[in-house]
Write a protein that holds these residues in place. Structure first.
Motif, PDB file in Angstrom:
ATOM      1  N   ARG A 162      13.814 -14.317  14.906  1.00 27.82           N
ATOM      2  CA  ARG A 162      13.281 -14.950  13.695  1.00 27.82           C
ATOM      3  C   ARG A 162      13.685 -14.099  12.498  1.00 27.82           C
ATOM      4  O   ARG A 162      13.459 -12.895  12.490  1.00 27.82           O
ATOM      5  CB  ARG A 162      11.754 -15.070  13.772  1.00 27.82           C
ATOM      6  CG  ARG A 162      11.159 -15.779  12.551  1.00 27.82           C
ATOM      7  CD  ARG A 162       9.690 -16.094  12.749  1.00 27.82           C
ATOM      8  NE  ARG A 162       8.890 -14.886  12.918  1.00 27.82           N
ATOM      9  CZ  ARG A 162       7.591 -14.883  13.170  1.00 27.82           C
ATOM     10  NH1 ARG A 162       6.947 -16.038  13.317  1.00 27.82           N
ATOM     11  NH2 ARG A 162       6.929 -13.752  13.306  1.00 27.82           N
ATOM     12  N   THR A 168      15.087 -24.142  11.870  1.00 25.78           N
ATOM     13  CA  THR A 168      13.710 -23.921  11.444  1.00 25.78           C
ATOM     14  C   THR A 168      12.736 -24.573  12.417  1.00 25.78           C
ATOM     15  O   THR A 168      12.917 -25.723  12.810  1.00 25.78           O
ATOM     16  CB  THR A 168      13.482 -24.489  10.033  1.00 25.78           C
ATOM     17  OG1 THR A 168      14.334 -23.798   9.111  1.00 25.78           O
ATOM     18  CG2 THR A 168      12.039 -24.303   9.602  1.00 25.78           C
ATOM     19  N   GLY A 195       8.796 -20.493  11.502  1.00 25.19           N
ATOM     20  CA  GLY A 195       9.805 -19.684  10.829  1.00 25.19           C
ATOM     21  C   GLY A 195      11.211 -20.177  11.107  1.00 25.19           C
ATOM     22  O   GLY A 195      11.412 -21.240  11.699  1.00 25.19           O
ATOM     23  N   THR A 196      12.180 -19.407  10.673  1.00 23.04           N
ATOM     24  CA  THR A 196      13.593 -19.752  10.835  1.00 23.04           C
ATOM     25  C   THR A 196      14.237 -18.776  11.808  1.00 23.04           C
ATOM     26  O   THR A 196      14.053 -17.565  11.687  1.00 23.04           O
ATOM     27  CB  THR A 196      14.325 -19.710   9.486  1.00 23.04           C
ATOM     28  OG1 THR A 196      13.687 -20.635   8.582  1.00 23.04           O
ATOM     29  CG2 THR A 196      15.781 -20.109   9.638  1.00 23.04           C
ATOM     30  N   TYR A 197      14.992 -19.325  12.766  1.00 24.50           N
ATOM     31  CA  TYR A 197      15.553 -18.521  13.848  1.00 24.50           C
ATOM     32  C   TYR A 197      17.079 -18.609  13.875  1.00 24.50           C
ATOM     33  O   TYR A 197      17.658 -19.634  13.482  1.00 24.50           O
ATOM     34  CB  TYR A 197      15.012 -18.996  15.196  1.00 24.50           C
ATOM     35  CG  TYR A 197      13.549 -18.654  15.422  1.00 24.50           C
ATOM     36  CD1 TYR A 197      13.189 -17.569  16.213  1.00 24.50           C
ATOM     37  CD2 TYR A 197      12.546 -19.415  14.844  1.00 24.50           C
ATOM     38  CE1 TYR A 197      11.855 -17.251  16.422  1.00 24.50           C
ATOM     39  CE2 TYR A 197      11.212 -19.104  15.039  1.00 24.50           C
ATOM     40  CZ  TYR A 197      10.874 -18.021  15.834  1.00 24.50           C
ATOM     41  OH  TYR A 197       9.546 -17.708  16.034  1.00 24.50           O
TER      42      TYR A 197
END
Length: 230
Positions: A32, A65, A70-72
């Motif tokens: 992340r 996302t 969150g964004t990975y």
């Protein structure tokens, strides 16, 4: 006549910096990425600029996302994304043929260039494959088998070949899993042992012959699955 050079926008510059973090391995697949406030501070950009850069990398297939999480990082390079998309639209035989070409050259070079430490690691990785097979752990075997082949290609010390193979292995894992459910047996494991021992012995011709044998066995399995054989 020379064309005027186009300057990168701030969004493009930020996206390239983030892409560099991914390709360098500082941001690994599955990780992340830092929260927006931290990235805004580190990159010295506004929230809107950062979000535009992230959207660009999501569109490129490098990030994804998860709502509320969150964004990975989902791929280690743009090349990996392209290969993943291509393999999704290819059949297992074509994927196997590409693996054949890369693994054959990887084995040939590894037999010539492997270090003593790499030889020992290959033997240990082979034992992990055999242990997973003995337990009937197909998913575990696939994971260890992919790591074995990646280790062999890594011992080639050819950076382009290593990168290509890593992306192919990552993208083709589903098809490899499907094929392996049919082909893991004593003969298949013995072919892999022959491959590793040939590399350890620095016998390039014998290593290539071992690759030919297990790829031919895999193709025969595909023929049976596809109804080409009685």
């Amino acid at each position: 006549m020379l064309q005027k050079t186009n300057r990168l926008t701030l969004v493009e510059q930020v996206a390239l910096q983030m892409e560099s973090l991914i390709e360098s391995g500082k941001w690994v697949v599955g990780m992340r990425i830092p929260a927006e406030p931290k990235l805004m501070t580190e990159l010295n950009v506004s929230r809107n600029t950062l979000r535009e850069a992230i959207r660009a990398l999501i569109h490129a297939g490098l990030l994804k996302t998860k709502q509320g999480d969150g964004t990975y990082v989902c791929s280690s390079s743009v090349l990996g994304v392209v290969l993943q998309k291509r393999i999704l639209h290819s059949d297992t035989l074509q994927t196997l043929e590409v693996r054949h070409a890369l693994e054959r050259e990887g084995a040939h070079l590894a037999a010539q260039r492997r270090t003593s430490d790499e030889a020992n690691e290959l033997l240990l990785q082979l034992e992990r494959c055999e242990a997973a097979a003995a337990l009937g752990d197909i998913d575990g075997f696939v994971t260890e088998d992919i790591r074995l082949h990646q280790s062999i290609v890594a011992a080639s010390h050819n950076e382009i070949l290593i990168e290509l193979y890593d992306h192919i292995a990552e993208a083709a894992q589903d098809s490899i899993t499907s094929l392996t459910r049919y082909e893991v047996g004593a003969d298949f494991l013995e072919m892999h042992r022959q491959l590793v021992e040939a590399i350890v012995d620095q016998d390039a011709d014998r290593a290539v012959a071992a690759v030919h044998r297990y790829i031919a066995e895999s193709q025969a399995v595909l023929d049976v699955k596809g109804g080409k054989q009685p």
